[in-house]
Scaffold this active site. Structure first.
Site, PDB file in Angstrom:
ATOM      1  N   GLU A   1      -7.462   0.498  -4.225  1.00 13.99           N
ATOM      2  CA  GLU A   1      -7.400   0.415  -2.764  1.00 13.99           C
ATOM      3  C   GLU A   1      -8.686  -0.088  -2.105  1.00 13.99           C
ATOM      4  OE1 GLU A   1      -5.845   4.307  -2.037  1.00 13.99           O
ATOM      5  OE2 GLU A   1      -3.868   3.714  -2.758  1.00 13.99           O
TER       6      GLU A   1
ATOM      7  N   LYS B   1       2.487  11.547  -3.319  1.00 19.52           N
ATOM      8  CA  LYS B   1       1.490  10.828  -4.118  1.00 19.52           C
ATOM      9  C   LYS B   1       0.563  11.801  -4.854  1.00 19.52           C
ATOM     10  CE  LYS B   1      -1.792   6.983  -3.454  1.00 19.52           C
ATOM     11  NZ  LYS B   1      -2.322   6.076  -2.417  1.00 19.52           N
TER      12      LYS B   1
ATOM     13  N   ASP C   1       0.875  -1.167   0.000  1.00 14.09           N
ATOM     14  CA  ASP C   1       0.000   0.000   0.000  1.00 14.09           C
ATOM     15  C   ASP C   1       0.915   1.221   0.000  1.00 14.09           C
ATOM     16  OD1 ASP C   1      -1.645   2.129   0.546  1.00 14.09           O
ATOM     17  OD2 ASP C   1      -2.408   1.363   2.457  1.00 14.09           O
TER      18      ASP C   1
ATOM     19  N   ASP D   1     -13.401   4.877   1.588  1.00 15.86           N
ATOM     20  CA  ASP D   1     -11.963   4.940   1.835  1.00 15.86           C
ATOM     21  C   ASP D   1     -11.483   6.390   1.807  1.00 15.86           C
ATOM     22  OD1 ASP D   1      -9.207   4.795   1.790  1.00 15.86           O
ATOM     23  OD2 ASP D   1      -9.074   3.399   0.112  1.00 15.86           O
TER      24      ASP D   1
END
Lengths: 462, 255
Positions: free
Chosen positions: A173, A72, A10, A195
């Site tokens: 994810e 990211k 992850d 999420d």
């Protein structure tokens, strides 16, 4: 297993983790410091050697110009896409960047692309895994936000390659999280995975059927997460300091980082306490202190968390489902620890959401499950299969700059489509193919341009 | 044209069944070998044949879903990740074919459109993208008002024009909005009714296919008639859908 070890990774905005399937259950591999979470922070030390994770954190405050976090947010994006981010994050771009060029970020006097920085984090995770196994690790499944576009996905793959990892799959994810949940629950029904991480938000709705995890709809926002809450609180603190102490610290990177550290601590405390204190030591012995109650905090963050409502409703609409048809709602990502977020999810899906698995770890655990499936499976994953979808519609640009959608969003992948086009003028010998990804949020964003030429065999009827 | 499509389907299916597995040599079913389970090179078959179905329109979506899951378990690239590169490629192609076929057949309208496409019928394009394209290129889009709607559409268009004018001047006319809402509700009801009508044509089409399967000759005229009726319903349905979209756009912000 005797074959190559495949790990699940992850690669998060705030924290990254590596996990693998130990026997019949997935486990996170801790780092040398014994911690499961590797903060997604990269810094250069005094000798220009990269420092990654917890040990890089102190550089954020001591030498902020030699450290970077939340990279990211920059993956797969051009300089024209990130103007908003630059206002909010202390990213220092290389001075000689040309429009259209891959971004480069300055750390000290060196520059790195976002995939290169992500690769440093991946390399650290790879090292942690290799230390754990006592042998090499070269294959991985890496998770990405479901709502990542093609360029963002490609950048993630590049990062894997630079880190010396063969990326067997990129897994979304929320879908990965559902694999971790589905492993020990083995039930059939419809689940919604909400999420909310450090920098991205995804909502996915899945149908579970005898081990098949079929995604029916997904939606999200690749620039919405805990970072936004932090930035809001930082802005308020900076305003306070300017007003009360007549001190403008907006350009003072060290002070901003110290405030950031304090607001994050307060944010976390407010998930379990009724109030928390911001306490920042400033230069010259001055101190900024402020009490924040949970009520104030919840009022402040309301507009941010409300931005998750639209994508949730759209996903339900796309799935053709009403809230009462959802059997379970699952919480993923550190920001779902905030009670107000939980209350929102409860209201949206009309049921108490699940958070049995650690929301920080569940995605990595799911990635390990998918890695195990790809490696041939085991007793626990024998019947498991993930059927995922494309989050964005894919199309071809046609005359007039209009995108002709040929694969609609939420189509199960792999998918293909055939569409016939005629040339625009008689005798035209070449056609430029311009694939585009489109969604409400990404309508203007161009998908990776892959020029192609074709020789039409027949003349156009114009 | 239409006749030959069906015989091509039949030919493709016999062709498949006659082939043997590239890996173990046993006789295979269409996409994977019945004996050793290996994925086979894709054969150019239509979506109905892919699922081993006759080209009939009434189909049980629950059974189709079950079949889709079963085939996914054989064909999906994740479950063939350790196979040879050729097999992985076939698995990718077969799996995407499976997904395309399932997506098309599970949706009643897409299924009907696909059958019409197989039968060589060109559908009038009235989708949103076609509308946008027409706007961008300045082409005049073919838009025939269904005769039974002429009067209603005329009245509705007048009211919509009135509403747009009022919007510009900032006026508010709840009575007009109520009128338009009433039209909209009627249109939506018609839209639903058209689906029932479509299903009745499915029945005649399926009856015709059954007769063919039983070896009876079906006159070309009868076939064409069945297809034409479906085309007509779909066109009317599209027309209403676009009209409702226009109404919604006009109403936006006024109620």
């Amino acid at each position: 297993m005797t074959t190559d070890r495949i790990v699940g990774i992850d690669l998060g905005t705030t924290n990254s983790l590596v996990a693998f399937m130990q026997g019949e259950s997935p486990v996170v591999i801790p780092g040398e410091d014994g911690l499961n979470l590797v903060p997604s922070v990269v810094a250069l030390d005094e000798n220009n050697q990269p420092v990654i994770g917890s040990s890089a954190r102190r550089y954020l405050i001591e030498t902020p110009e030699r450290a970077v976090y939340s990279v990211k947010r920059l993956m797969g994006r051009g300089v024209e896409d990130v103007q908003e981010e630059l206002k909010l994050f202390p990213f220092r771009l290389a001075d000689d960047l040309q429009p259209g060029e891959v971004l480069r970020i300055k750390l000290g006097d060196k520059t790195f692309t976002p995939p290169e920085i992500s690769a440093l984090i991946l390399r650290q995770l790879k090292r942690n895994a290799e230390r754990h196994f006592g042998g090499p690790v070269s294959k991985a499944v890496i998770t990405v936000p479901a709502y990542f576009n093609d360029a963002q996905r490609q950048a993630t793959k590049d990062a894997g390659r630079i880190a010396g990892l063969e990326v067997l799959r990129l897994v979304n994810e929320p879908t990965a999280a559902s694999l971790a949940y589905g492993l020990d629950q083995k039930q059939n029904g419809i689940i919604a995975v909400y999420d909310l991480g450090g920098g991205t938000f995804d909502i996915s709705i899945l149908k579970l059927h005898d081990g098949i995890f079929e995604v029916i709809a997904t939606n999200g926002d690749t620039h919405l997460g805990g970072d936004d809450i932090d930035n809001l609180l930082i802005t308020i603190a900076l305003d306070d300091i300017r007003g009360d102490m007549n001190l403008d610290l907006r350009r003072n990177a060290e002070a901003v980082q110290a405030i950031r550290k304090s607001v994050i601590e307060a944010k976390i405390a407010l998930s379990s306490q009724a109030s928390a204190k911001l306490d920042v030591e400033l230069r010259g012995g001055r101190r900024y202190q402020r009490e924040v109650t949970r009520e104030q905090f919840e009022q402040l963050i309301q507009p941010i968390i409300d931005r998750t409502v639209g994508p949730c409703k759209q996903a339900m609409k796309d799935a053709g489902l009403k809230p009462e048809q959802i059997d379970e709602a699952v919480l993923v990502g550190g920001s779902t620890r905030i009670p107000k977020v939980r209350a929102l999810v409860k209201e949206l899906f009309q049921r108490e959401p699940h958070s049995d698995l650690n929301p920080d770890e569940v995605v990595a655990l799911g990635a390990a499950v998918q890695a195990n499936i790809l490696g041939g499976g085991s007793v626990a994953t024998e019947n498991m299969l993930l059927l995922d979808v494309t989050p964005l519609s894919l199309g071809i640009e046609v005359a007039g700059g209009v995108t002709d959608k040929i694969i609609l969003r939420n189509s199960t992948i792999p998918a293909s489509a055939t569409q016939f086009y005629t040339t625009q003028i008689d005798g035209q010998a070449n056609v430029a193919m311009c694939p585009r990804a489109s969604s409400a949020a990404a309508r203007k964003r161009k998908s990776k341009y892959s020029p192609a030429t074709a020789s039409p065999t027949s003349r156009s009827r114009a | 044209m239409s006749k030959s499509t069906v015989s091509t389907i039949a030919a493709a299916r016999t062709h498949d069944a006659a082939e043997s597995c590239w890996s173990c040599g046993a006789m295979r079913v269409a996409q994977f070998c019945g004996a050793c389970g290996k994925v086979q090179p894709p054969a150019p078959v239509d979506y109905f044949s892919f699922f081993g179905l006759p080209p009939k329109l009434n189909l049980d979506v629950a059974t189709l879903e079950k079949e889709f899951y079963e085939l996914s378990r054989k064909l999906h690239p994740d479950l063939n990740a350790r196979a040879g590169s050729k097999e992985q490629e076939w698995s990718l192609e077969q799996s995407s074919r499976l997904n395309d076929a399932y997506r098309t057949l599970k949706d009643p309208i897409k299924r009907t459109q696909y059958l019409l496409h197989l039968e060589g019928v060109q559908l009038e394009e009235q989708s949103k993208s076609a509308t946008e394209k027409a706007r961008a290129t300045g082409e005049v889009k073919k838009q025939i008002v269904p005769p039974d709607l002429l009067e209603e559409v005329f009245e509705l268009n007048m009211q919509l024009e009135e509403l747009r004018m009022e919007k510009k001047t900032g006026e508010d006319d709840p009575a007009l909005i109520a009128e338009i809402e009433k039209h909209k509700a009627a249109l939506e009801q018609k839209y639903e009714a058209l689906f029932q009508e479509l299903q009745s044509y499915w029945k005649s089409w399926d009856g015709l296919i059954e007769r063919e399967q039983a070896g009876q000759a079906v006159p070309a005229g009868e076939r064409k008639q069945a297809l034409d009726k479906m085309v007509d319903v779909l066109n009317r349905r599209n027309y209403i859908r676009n009209l409702v979209r226009d109404v919604n756009e006009a109403l936006e912000g006024s109620s």
